[in-house]
Scaffold this active site. Structure first.
Site, PDB file in Angstrom:
ATOM      1  N   GLY A  76       0.821  -1.204   0.000  1.00  0.00           N
ATOM      2  CA  GLY A  76       0.000   0.000   0.000  1.00  0.00           C
ATOM      3  C   GLY A  76       0.850   1.247   0.000  1.00  0.00           C
ATOM      4  O   GLY A  76       2.078   1.190   0.161  1.00  0.00           O
ATOM      5  N   PRO A  82       2.647   4.867   1.066  1.00  0.00           N
ATOM      6  CA  PRO A  82       3.334   5.247   2.307  1.00  0.00           C
ATOM      7  C   PRO A  82       2.380   5.918   3.290  1.00  0.00           C
ATOM      8  O   PRO A  82       1.457   6.632   2.908  1.00  0.00           O
ATOM      9  CB  PRO A  82       4.413   6.243   1.829  1.00  0.00           C
ATOM     10  CG  PRO A  82       4.569   5.992   0.369  1.00  0.00           C
ATOM     11  CD  PRO A  82       3.240   5.518  -0.115  1.00  0.00           C
ATOM     12  N   GLU A 100      -6.886  31.994  -9.910  1.00  0.00           N
ATOM     13  CA  GLU A 100      -7.505  31.091  -8.943  1.00  0.00           C
ATOM     14  C   GLU A 100      -9.018  31.288  -8.880  1.00  0.00           C
ATOM     15  O   GLU A 100      -9.760  30.325  -8.668  1.00  0.00           O
ATOM     16  CB  GLU A 100      -6.894  31.306  -7.552  1.00  0.00           C
ATOM     17  CG  GLU A 100      -5.402  31.057  -7.471  1.00  0.00           C
ATOM     18  CD  GLU A 100      -4.996  29.678  -7.954  1.00  0.00           C
ATOM     19  OE1 GLU A 100      -5.813  28.735  -7.839  1.00  0.00           O
ATOM     20  OE2 GLU A 100      -3.871  29.534  -8.461  1.00  0.00           O
TER      21      GLU A 100
END
Length: 490
Positions: A103, A105, A331
């Site tokens: 899996g 980290p 943004e």
């Protein structure tokens, strides 16, 4: 005791040689050379000692691990073969020799191994794959033998029948043989591990279980993965929303929370976070509260901590007013299209520089998704292109700040083609010519550019109002942003 006797005998020999008139200079030189070589061996790790705690049952239990119900259930089933040894022998079941945890980290693989030792009342020895690989021939294989020997000796000393050896980052030790043609030490070390695992027997006084962890299972040698060695593979995936909520509850147990903290909402905003990320999130929120001399941790501290875990600490650099305005427009463009296509998705909008970004728009997912439709992928492309399109419509030109957005949009368009969702239907990506790939990707991107351009032209006033407020406050929450655009959207 043995060392003292040896030193005494050596000193006696030296004194006798001097009295007898022998030249002891060569012996002294040899002794010094031996001491130097031993010191070098120790400094380079050739003399390795694997230690375990005299209290091998760590305080970590499966109840302390959140968000991994499936992995814990599968691991417990395998460990029950050890706990219920007498029962399984009646059915002729062979106990497992190895369990592989795979899996990303930070998902809790090491914690699961420690909890497994506690669950089985076993001696626990932990090491990593890199500790077995050296430039000196035979050292790695010797360390593997010593590891298994130490596990048996430690278990016997403590009166235990079980021992668990945990090898983290096992891909370093167990990588496919033949990849390092100039250095056979890797292959010799792996061969010794295979031999040791083959030698594990169910009727031994000390039963050893090897638990290994990796986030690169594709690198492991097939001989290590076959039945009889690592019999079980347990996937330890990133937690879902409910799992993240469980993990957050664990990490805030010792922290004073204010009444405005909503862990459910926080779990929703932390999509893609691992257990390690969530632990860091709770810790960073507490640090922010300490900086403000608050006796309790408020939701704003967690909200700020999410940004820090994702993007990093705030930067001291300050863009010019012209650059800051462009960042705000960029943004806001992302946020506008995101909110129009998926209402309620915008979480944060800011022009505060963090990490490698001058500003960013963060969105959260209402629900976990494992399959994506064509509409969803096209909406994602539209959000990615919105920043550059807003710059073009409001300011009159684009900037290099959209490079990363374009790269992601290009990959998403490729994914649409690979999965047979484009207009050309089901195709073999490898058999498509580069020219055909380029034309189809360009077609998808141009369609979304026109779509985004139409949205932005309809909401220029809202974009300008958001930019003005964003430049004043530097940061807007999703709710504050929605108040600005709600009238026009309605």
């Amino acid at each position: 005791m043995i060392k003292e006797i040896s030193l005494g005998l050596a000193l006696a020999v030296i004194i006798f040689s001097i009295v007898a008139g022998y030249n002891i200079l060569p012996l002294v030189i040899l002794a010094l050379a031996g001491g130097v070589l031993y010191f070098i061996a120790q400094s380079r790790g050739l003399v390795k000692s694997f230690e375990s705690s005299d209290k091998p049952n760590t305080k970590v239990n499966f109840e302390h691990i959140g968000g991994q119900k499936t992995a814990i259930k599968e691991l417990k089933e395998a460990l029950d073969f050890i706990r219920n040894y007498k029962e399984i022998t009646l059915l002729g079941i062979r106990p497992l020799k190895g369990i592989l945890l795979t899996g990303p980290p930070g998902t809790g693989k090491t914690l699961l191994a420690k909890a497994a030792a506690n669950y089985t009342d076993a001696v626990f020895l932990a090491t990593s794959g890199s500790e077995f690989v050296e430039m000196y021939a035979g050292v790695g294989a010797q360390r593997v033998r010593k590891l298994f020997k130490t596990a048996r000796e430690k278990a016997s000393k403590l009166g235990k029948n079980n021992a668990i050896i945990f090898v983290d980052e096992v891909e370093t030790l167990g990588a496919k043989r033949g990849q390092n043609s100039s250095h056979m030490e890797y292959d010799q070390t792996l061969n010794e591990l295979l031999v040791q695992m083959d030698g594990l027997k169910a009727d031994e006084s000390v039963r050893i279980l090897v638990i290994a962890a990796t986030n690169r299972a594709d690198m492991l040698d097939p001989a290590l993965m076959r039945p009889g060695r690592f019999d079980r593979q347990v996937k330890v995936e990133l937690p879902d929303r409910q799992g993240r909520l469980e993990i957050l509850k664990i990490h805030v147990r010792n922290k004073p929370l204010a009444d405005d903290v909503d862990l459910n909402n926080l779990a929703k905003e932390t999509f893609g976070f691992s257990g390690a990320h969530l632990e860091s999130l709770a810790n960073e929120a507490a640090i922010f509260a300490m900086r403000e001399n608050c006796k309790q941790i408020h939701y704003r501290h967690f909200h700020e901590a999410v940004d820090k875990v994702i993007m990093g600490e705030k930067l001291n650099r300050r863009p010019s007013s012209e650059e800051l305005h462009r960042v705000a427009v960029h943004e806001t463009g992302h946020a506008l299209i995101c909110e129009l296509l998926r209402p309620g998705a915008v979480s944060t909008l800011t022009v505060t520089p963090r990490g490698g970004a001058l500003g960013y728009m963060r969105q959260h997912n209402e629900e976990e998704m494992y399959l994506y439709t064509k509409d969803y992928l096209e909406n994602q492309i539209a959000v990615m292109l919105a920043g550059a399109m807003a710059e073009e419509q409001i300011i009159g030109n684009r900037s290099t700040g959209s490079a990363n957005d374009f790269e992601k949009a290009f990959k998403t368009a490729e994914n649409i083609i690979k999965t047979g969702l484009s207009d050309i239907g089901i195709v073999s990506w490898d058999n498509l010519s580069q020219d055909r790939k380029f034309k189809e990707v360009k077609k998808i991107l141009e369609q979304q550019e026109k779509r985004v351009e139409g949205y932005i032209k309809q909401h220029i006033e809202e974009i300008n109002n958001t930019v003005t407020l964003l430049l004043e406050q530097e940061k807007l929450t999703g709710d504050e942003f929605r108040k600005i655009i709600n009238k026009k959207v309605a």
